[in-house]
Design an enzyme around this catalytic site. Structure first.
Site, PDB file in Angstrom:
ATOM      1  N   GLU A 172     -21.481  -8.586   5.424  1.00  0.00           N
ATOM      2  CA  GLU A 172     -20.812  -8.209   4.167  1.00  0.00           C
ATOM      3  C   GLU A 172     -19.480  -8.945   4.026  1.00  0.00           C
ATOM      4  OE1 GLU A 172     -21.785  -3.812   2.909  1.00  0.00           O
ATOM      5  OE2 GLU A 172     -21.155  -3.811   5.013  1.00  0.00           O
ATOM      6  N   GLU A 201     -13.785   3.316   0.207  1.00  0.00           N
ATOM      7  CA  GLU A 201     -12.799   4.379   0.000  1.00  0.00           C
ATOM      8  C   GLU A 201     -11.380   3.796   0.075  1.00  0.00           C
ATOM      9  OE1 GLU A 201     -15.453   4.561   1.930  1.00  0.00           O
ATOM     10  OE2 GLU A 201     -16.152   6.626   2.228  1.00  0.00           O
ATOM     11  N   PHE A 212      24.807  23.295   9.641  1.00  0.00           N
ATOM     12  CA  PHE A 212      23.859  22.388   9.003  1.00  0.00           C
ATOM     13  C   PHE A 212      24.465  21.726   7.772  1.00  0.00           C
ATOM     14  CE2 PHE A 212      20.800  24.623  11.512  1.00  0.00           C
ATOM     15  CZ  PHE A 212      19.671  23.819  11.578  1.00  0.00           C
ATOM     16  N   ARG A 215      12.906  14.214  15.432  1.00  0.00           N
ATOM     17  CA  ARG A 215      12.702  15.649  15.601  1.00  0.00           C
ATOM     18  C   ARG A 215      11.611  15.912  16.626  1.00  0.00           C
ATOM     19  NH1 ARG A 215      11.686  20.614  11.301  1.00  0.00           N
ATOM     20  NH2 ARG A 215      11.480  22.208  12.908  1.00  0.00           N
ATOM     21  N   ARG A 226      17.982  20.556  15.032  1.00  0.00           N
ATOM     22  CA  ARG A 226      17.124  19.386  14.790  1.00  0.00           C
ATOM     23  C   ARG A 226      17.880  18.343  13.976  1.00  0.00           C
ATOM     24  NH1 ARG A 226      16.405  24.736  12.659  1.00  0.00           N
ATOM     25  NH2 ARG A 226      15.582  24.690  10.540  1.00  0.00           N
ATOM     26  N   ASP A 282      15.086  18.328   9.104  1.00  0.00           N
ATOM     27  CA  ASP A 282      14.071  19.330   8.782  1.00  0.00           C
ATOM     28  C   ASP A 282      13.708  19.130   7.319  1.00  0.00           C
ATOM     29  OD1 ASP A 282      12.395  21.524   8.953  1.00  0.00           O
ATOM     30  OD2 ASP A 282      13.984  22.957   8.471  1.00  0.00           O
ATOM     31  N   ASP A 295      11.249  20.646   4.356  1.00  0.00           N
ATOM     32  CA  ASP A 295      10.364  21.747   3.976  1.00  0.00           C
ATOM     33  C   ASP A 295       9.945  21.630   2.519  1.00  0.00           C
ATOM     34  OD1 ASP A 295      10.301  23.101   6.424  1.00  0.00           O
ATOM     35  OD2 ASP A 295      12.191  24.131   5.995  1.00  0.00           O
ATOM     36  N   ARG A 328      17.184  32.601   1.547  1.00  0.00           N
ATOM     37  CA  ARG A 328      18.117  31.633   2.104  1.00  0.00           C
ATOM     38  C   ARG A 328      19.032  31.057   1.034  1.00  0.00           C
ATOM     39  NH1 ARG A 328      13.756  28.226   5.834  1.00  0.00           N
ATOM     40  NH2 ARG A 328      13.445  29.836   7.422  1.00  0.00           N
TER      41      ARG A 328
END
Length: 272
Positions: free
Chosen positions: A21, A73, A171, A200, A209, A212, A214, A238
């Site tokens: 191919e 794909e 932080f 981390r 750390r 971070d 999130d 928070r």
């Protein structure tokens, strides 16, 4: 939603698992469906809000003829990624590739793969309390851009006390708004890779750390899987999350609490 479609663009290319191919090549048929608001192009003749389908066909042709992939794909995903990178106003896109002469040995018209992605808005919290904290934030944002995550809004950087496990350095916290076609769990994988690249190591729950990252919210979606919970389960508790989030997204709705971020922000500070 308005759609621009290209159907069965015929390209001779060299993709497949078998050596023959890649050596002999074969025909591929590529179809694309791009969904976006055509009003601005139609009424204002705004070419920046219109897809040049000639250029799109050329880009697809170049992608498939100048590269060699084992899987179609991969071809489809590469084309899809290019569409969102070149035409940021596209809200959803589908790329389909047919392989009429695939060496299967059974009678069929063709095998076909089809990949669909939509543009989502993510709100992502950044935190750091080790090393050069300001540089950590800057490097994380740069890594997001390099991963084709488009940062559209950034909050101020806040210095806050540690939450949960308090016997650790303060932080720096920030929240950013990101546009991306990545699926939520794929986004989680990308962010965890950035965390790993920036040093981390996950040893202590809520421990110190260098970075971070999130996922707080994804549009108005509710996601519950083994790896990911959205909205973030602790975000409403928070202040170091709600303060910067309220700065850039006060009217965004929390899909579980059914309240705007500014309301949750006010409630949290009233409790304090």
């Amino acid at each position: 939603m308005d759609h621009l479609r290209i159907k069965d663009l015929e390209i001779m290319a060299y993709h497949g698992l078998f050596p023959e191919e890649k050596k002999l090549g074969q025909k591929f048929l590529v179809s694309v469906d791009c969904a976006y608001n055509m009003k601005y192009a139609a009424e204002d003749k705004d070419l920046e809000q219109s897809i040049d389908y000639g250029r799109l066909c050329k880009d697809i042709f170049i992608e498939l003829t100048e590269n060699t992939y084992d899987l179609i794909e991969t071809c489809a995903y590469r084309i899809l990624k290019n569409i969102f990178n070149f035409f940021p106003f596209v809200e959803e896109a589908t790329v389909s590739i047919k392989k009429p002469f695939a060496p299967i040995g059974y009678p069929l018209d063709y095998p076909e793969v089809s990949i669909t992605r939509k543009m989502r808005t993510y709100w992502i919290a950044l935190g750091t309390n080790l090393g050069d904290r300001r540089a950590n934030l800057e490097q994380a944002l740069q890594a997001m851009e390099e991963a084709s995550l488009t940062v559209t809004k950034s909050s101020s950087v806040l210095e806050t006390k540690a939450w949960g496990k308090t016997d650790q350095p303060d932080f720096l916290n920030q929240v950013v708004e990101v546009q991306s076609f990545e699926e939520p769990e794929d986004m989680l994988t990308i962010l965890q890779q950035i965390e790993s690249d920036l040093g981390r190591v996950r040893q202590e729950h809520w421990g110190p750390r260098p970075i971070d990252l999130d996922i707080l919210l994804v549009d108005r979606e509710i996601i519950q899987s083994e790896r990911l919970t959205v909205p973030h389960p602790y975000m409403t508790e928070r202040a170091f999350v709600l303060d910067p989030l309220n700065e850039i997204a006060p009217f965004v709705l929390h899909p579980v609490r059914q309240k705007a971020i500014r309301e949750l922000y006010q409630e949290l500070h009233q409790q304090e």
